[in-house]
Each structure stands twice: as structure tokens, then as C-alpha cells.
Write an enzyme that holds these catalytic residues in place. Structure first.
Site, PDB file in Angstrom:
ATOM      1  N   ASP A  52       0.769  -0.419   0.169  1.00  0.00           N
ATOM      2  CA  ASP A  52      -0.517   0.280   0.452  1.00  0.00           C
ATOM      3  C   ASP A  52       1.203   1.327   0.194  1.00  0.00           C
ATOM      4  O   ASP A  52       2.510   1.180   0.747  1.00  0.00           O
ATOM      5  CB  ASP A  52      -0.923   0.437   1.004  1.00  0.00           C
ATOM      6  CG  ASP A  52      -1.683   1.299   1.201  1.00  0.00           C
ATOM      7  OD1 ASP A  52      -2.339   1.795  -0.086  1.00  0.00           O
ATOM      8  OD2 ASP A  52      -2.106   1.984   2.106  1.00  0.00           O
ATOM      9  N   ASP A 105      -0.283   4.968   0.873  1.00  0.00           N
ATOM     10  CA  ASP A 105      -1.178   5.964   1.724  1.00  0.00           C
ATOM     11  C   ASP A 105      -0.921   5.757   3.374  1.00  0.00           C
ATOM     12  O   ASP A 105      -0.793   5.115   3.383  1.00  0.00           O
ATOM     13  CB  ASP A 105      -1.981   6.677   1.797  1.00  0.00           C
ATOM     14  CG  ASP A 105      -2.436   7.335   0.656  1.00  0.00           C
ATOM     15  OD1 ASP A 105      -1.745   8.224  -0.208  1.00  0.00           O
ATOM     16  OD2 ASP A 105      -3.275   6.920  -0.657  1.00  0.00           O
TER      17      ASP A 105
END
Length: 353
Positions: free
Chosen positions: A25, A27
């Protein structure tokens, strides 16, 4: 792959060497807004230099993969060994399998939404340019400039029978200033005005994980997911049959992790991405040396000394074992705040311990 790991072998090698590909991922894991998460860039560069490819898979559909790549380059991520996929691409791939090439699709969100539709052979049309024409589908993704008029248009089109695809339903998005409304909050707003339901392609649904894994060319057992959200990254990895590393640098807290239901429990846990380079046992390992006592306040009793990484794992393992056995564990904020400070997850306020 988890079931093959013994306590002895787990301590002898770094976590990332057990896998042939990493789905990571962005963010809250690699960056928060314009700033890199501490130790993330250095770790990623060591991972790719070791020959383990990385696909950054993000639910944030507001930017194109090229834009995200430029951001990563500016942060210092090495130029090779990785690629980016986002939920806009997963949405476009879903529609491209169901619509004829060139079909007009309304694109709501940042530029990444329209870009993904074009690359998939569809024709993106902004809400402001629809006029009186019809479209077969509408894709709703996150964008900082999304307007009330665009959100209303999503509802109008969905009510009229257009296929409504939501890139993701994350309620919040981590920023340098705190949590901000995510695409899920905007999708929920539209749902209050329509009887239609969106088809969701982002995490925790399998589509984005499968798209990322196809880029890696790895089997499920050889693929590790790394994320900061229990309800999307970790729950999605579990549903896709993939091992996962949960990092405490983003949206979910240690207390969130400790009280996570089984479908949202990760295979491994670390403070940040540097946990990829550390030897560690799976969190669910319940050998006696991994467990702590529950104190009179019904939270794990922390020893006066110990390596923070191992203590972090022990706290989580202890609470999961207690909850699964039907024991009571306190959710009071105060004791958990002290545990987080002891583990260096938050900075203590001046004059406190």
C-alpha cells in the site's frame, strides 16, 4: 507459506526473503501526503535491490500511476524493481470486460479515473460534458476537486440504470494533518440519495490484489501484502489467500489491531516497513515465550526491558489468545496509550511517562 515456517527458521531470516513478491500500500505506509514515512524509502530500496519486486497497489484513485511514480522518485525510491496499480485501473478492467471498446463512461474523481478508462479502451466523459447524452456506466473515485454536482450526477446515472462502479469505499484517508474523508465517505453520501448500489473493485475486494499479483507473476503462497488498514489491506489479503504485514504507521492503531476480528488479523506486525528486514514470527504464534501476562487493568503487562519489535508482537499475540479464550481485555484508552508510548509508537507528552 506461513504454515511451513518454524520458530527457528523464522528467527534466522528476514521476513521479505520468505516471499518472491510484495504488494505494498502507499498512503500511510510509504508516505503521508508529500512526506515519506520514516524508514520506508530505505527499506523499499533494499527490498528491490535484493531482487524482490514490488507492486504498489493503492485504493486512492485520484492520481495516475505515472503521477504516483513521480512522487515516489522524488521521495528517493529507486527507479527500478517496482510498478504502481490503483483502483481506477481495477475499475476500468472490470468495465472493459463487460462493455464494447469505445463505450462512453462517466468519470468522477481525480485524473487517474479518466486515464485508466482511456487506457482500457473506453471513452471517459466528465460529468460537466455529458449534456443530454447517455453513458453505460459511471466510475466514482476520489478527487480533491469533486463537486456536489458531480456527486449528484453519479446518483442520477445510477438511478437511471447505468453501471455504478466505486473504485473503493475507504471512509478516511491519512494526511500529514490527520484523517480526511476518503472515497467511501463520498460514496455513502451518494447512497443516501439513491436506491442503487455500487460495484466496488478496490481493497478489500479481490480485484486489485489479483491485478497486482498478475504484475508480479507470483503464486499466492509467494506473495506478501503490506498495509496499514485492517479493514482493507489486511482483510483483503486474507480473503485473497495472501499473507500480510500490518504496519502501525498509518490509519489503524495498536488497539485497533489488538481487538481485530479474525478476518482482519495480519500474519505479521511491525511499527513500519522496516519490519520487512527484521526476522519475526507470525503474530499468531502462541509459544510461551511470545505471551505476556494480563495485568490487573486487563491489558498486557509490559516488562521493564525488551526489544520493541518482539514486545509489539507479544502484546498482540497475548490479546488475541485471551480474546479467543473468552477472557476479558480492557479497551480503556489510558492503559493502551501507555503501551503505545512504551513501544515508541507515540511520543510521550512533556512531563509524562
Amino acid at each position: 507459506m506461513t504454515g511451513e515456517i518454524t520458530a527457528k527458521s523464522a528467527r534466522a531470516e528476514s521476513l521479505v526473503t520468505r516471499y518472491r513478491g510484495l504488494i505494498c500500500d502507499l498512503d500511510g505506509v510509504v508516505y503521508r501526503g508529500a512526506s515519506a514515512v520514516p524508514r520506508a524509502v530505505e527499506t523499499l530500496n533494499r527490498v528491490t535491490a535484493s531482487g524482490v519486486p514490488v507492486v504498489f497497489a493503492t485504493n486512492n484513485a485520484s492520481r495516475s500511476p505515472e503521477h504516483v511514480g513521480d512522487h515516489l522518485h522524488k521521495l528517493g525510491v529507486a527507479p527500478h524493481g517496482w510498478s504502481v496499480v490503483n483502483s481506477s485501473q481495477a475499475a476500468a478492467a472490470y468495465l472493459a470486460q463487460r462493455l464494447a471498446p469505445g463505450t462512453r463512461v462517466c468519470a468522477v474523481g481525480g485524473p487517474g479515473v479518466a486515464r485508466a478508462l482511456s487506457e482500457a479502451g473506453l471513452t471517459p466523459v466528465r460529468a460537466a460534458d455529458l449534456g443530454g447524452t447517455t453513458v453505460e456506466a459511471v466510475v466514482q473515485g476520489l478527487g480533491s476537486d469533486v463537486t456536489w454536482t458531480e456527486l449528484a450526477t453519479v446518483g442520477y446515472l445510477a438511478e437511471a440504470g447505468a453501471t455504478w462502479v466505486a473504485t473503493n469505499v475507504d471512509l478516511t484517508l491519512p494526511t500529514p494533518y490527520g484523517r480526511a474523508p476518503g472515497n467511501g465517505a463520498l460514496v455513502a453520501l451518494v447512497q443516501t440519495a439513491t436506491r442503487a448500489l455500487p460495484h466496488v473493485v478496490g481493497k478489500p475486494r479481490a480485484a486489485l490484489f489479483e491485478l497486482a499479483r498478475s504484475r508480479l507473476g507470483t503464486d499466492r503462497r509467494d506473495t506478501l501484502v503490506c498495509g496499514d488498514r485492517l479493514d482493507t489491506d489486511i482483510a483483503g489479503a486474507n480473503s485473497a489467500g495472501l499473507d500480510s504485514l500490518f504496519v502501525l504507521s498509518g490509519a489503524s492503531s495498536l488497539q485497533d489491531l489488538a481487538f481485530a476480528e479474525r478476518p482482519a488479523r495480519p500474519t505479521y506486525v511491525a511499527t513500519d516497513l522496516s519490519g520487512l528486514l527484521s526476522p519475526a514470527l507470525p503474530v499468531h504464534t502462541t509459544s510461551p515465550d511470545c505471551l505476556l501476562e494480563l495485568g490487573p487493568d486487563a491489558v498486557p503487562r509490559m516488562p521493564g526491558a525488551g526489544e520493541n519489535g518482539k514486545l509489539l508482537q507479544s502484546v498482540v499475540t497475548t490479546v488475541w489468545a485471551a480474546l479467543d479464550a473468552g477472557r476479558t481485555v480492557s479497551g480503556e484508552v489510558g492503559p493502551w496509550g501507555r503501551i503505545e508510548r512504551r513501544l515508541g509508537l507515540v511520543q510521550p507528552a512533556p512531563g509524562t511517562r
